[in-house]
Design a protein around this motif. Sequence first.
Motif, short mmCIF file in Angstrom:
data_model
loop_
_atom_site.label_atom_id
_atom_site.label_comp_id
_atom_site.label_asym_id
_atom_site.label_seq_id
_atom_site.Cartn_x
_atom_site.Cartn_y
_atom_site.Cartn_z
N PHE A 244 8.64 -1.70 2.34
CA PHE A 244 7.18 -1.93 1.69
C PHE A 244 7.72 -2.09 0.00
N SER A 245 7.05 -3.04 -0.67
CA SER A 245 7.38 -3.10 -2.13
C SER A 245 6.10 -2.45 -2.78
N THR A 246 5.16 -1.99 -2.46
CA THR A 246 3.93 -1.28 -3.04
C THR A 246 3.78 0.04 -2.39
N ARG A 247 3.35 0.93 -3.07
CA ARG A 247 2.75 2.16 -2.68
C ARG A 247 1.18 1.94 -2.16
N PHE A 248 0.54 1.15 -2.85
CA PHE A 248 -0.97 0.76 -2.21
C PHE A 248 -0.84 -0.21 -1.38
N GLN A 249 -1.58 0.02 -0.24
CA GLN A 249 -1.85 -0.94 0.89
C GLN A 249 -3.22 -1.16 1.09
N PHE A 250 -3.91 -2.41 1.41
CA PHE A 250 -5.08 -2.39 2.11
C PHE A 250 -5.07 -2.04 3.55
N THR A 251 -6.19 -1.95 4.10
CA THR A 251 -6.04 -1.48 5.40
C THR A 251 -7.51 -2.25 6.13
N GLU A 252 -7.30 -2.83 7.34
CA GLU A 252 -8.26 -3.40 8.26
C GLU A 252 -8.08 -2.67 9.50
N ALA A 253 -9.29 -2.65 10.22
CA ALA A 253 -9.17 -2.08 11.42
C ALA A 253 -10.40 -2.46 12.59
#
Length: 208
Positions: A154-163
Amino acid sequence: MKKKKNWNEKALPAQRAGTLRNRPWWLALFLAVSVAAPGTALAFGDQARGVYFDAGGVPVADLDVGTWVAGIGVLLPWKLDALPAGGAHSFYWDLFLNNWNAQDDFDSHTNFAQVGAALYWRYRFDEGRSPWYGELGLGGSLMDRLYHTPERQFSTRFQFTEAIGMGLSLGDHGQHELGLRIQHFSNADIRLPNPGETFLRLRYAYRF
């Protein structure tokens, strides 16, 4: 002298194409059902607060190299005053804390902590009378450090999420819930590389 390409540059086209190809339909579907939902379900505890525990992993053939996830969370109903009571639809916030256990570069395992929040739309079948339901979620999360395995970085600590998932309510008032969902994390190409990670998760929830 020709400039030598690093592995990040080589990975950009495939990663960008995969992310941009998959993301729009998630967002469009979530927005569509949010606008079209005519009511909120009151039966089976859908409008009650709750807590949950879940666990799962990345579906792979070799279980020794897969990433495992375990989490706890709080469920907070989101009531829309503009919508009539009753019906098959409801919304809730999922505030979660996860631990990812992944293989590192030394054939050992390391842990990554994650906090986040997601808004879920739930549809209960048979116009709200069925114990079975399906749901979609969309949100964001933050990890304590950059996630990396021998296969993914990963290149960022922030991640979007979809479920996306489905489940079953049990008990006299539907206070017990068993659910299965597929949950994806990625940064929407805020920065590359953006390989993302997808988990299959089993959840038990208790509604108060």
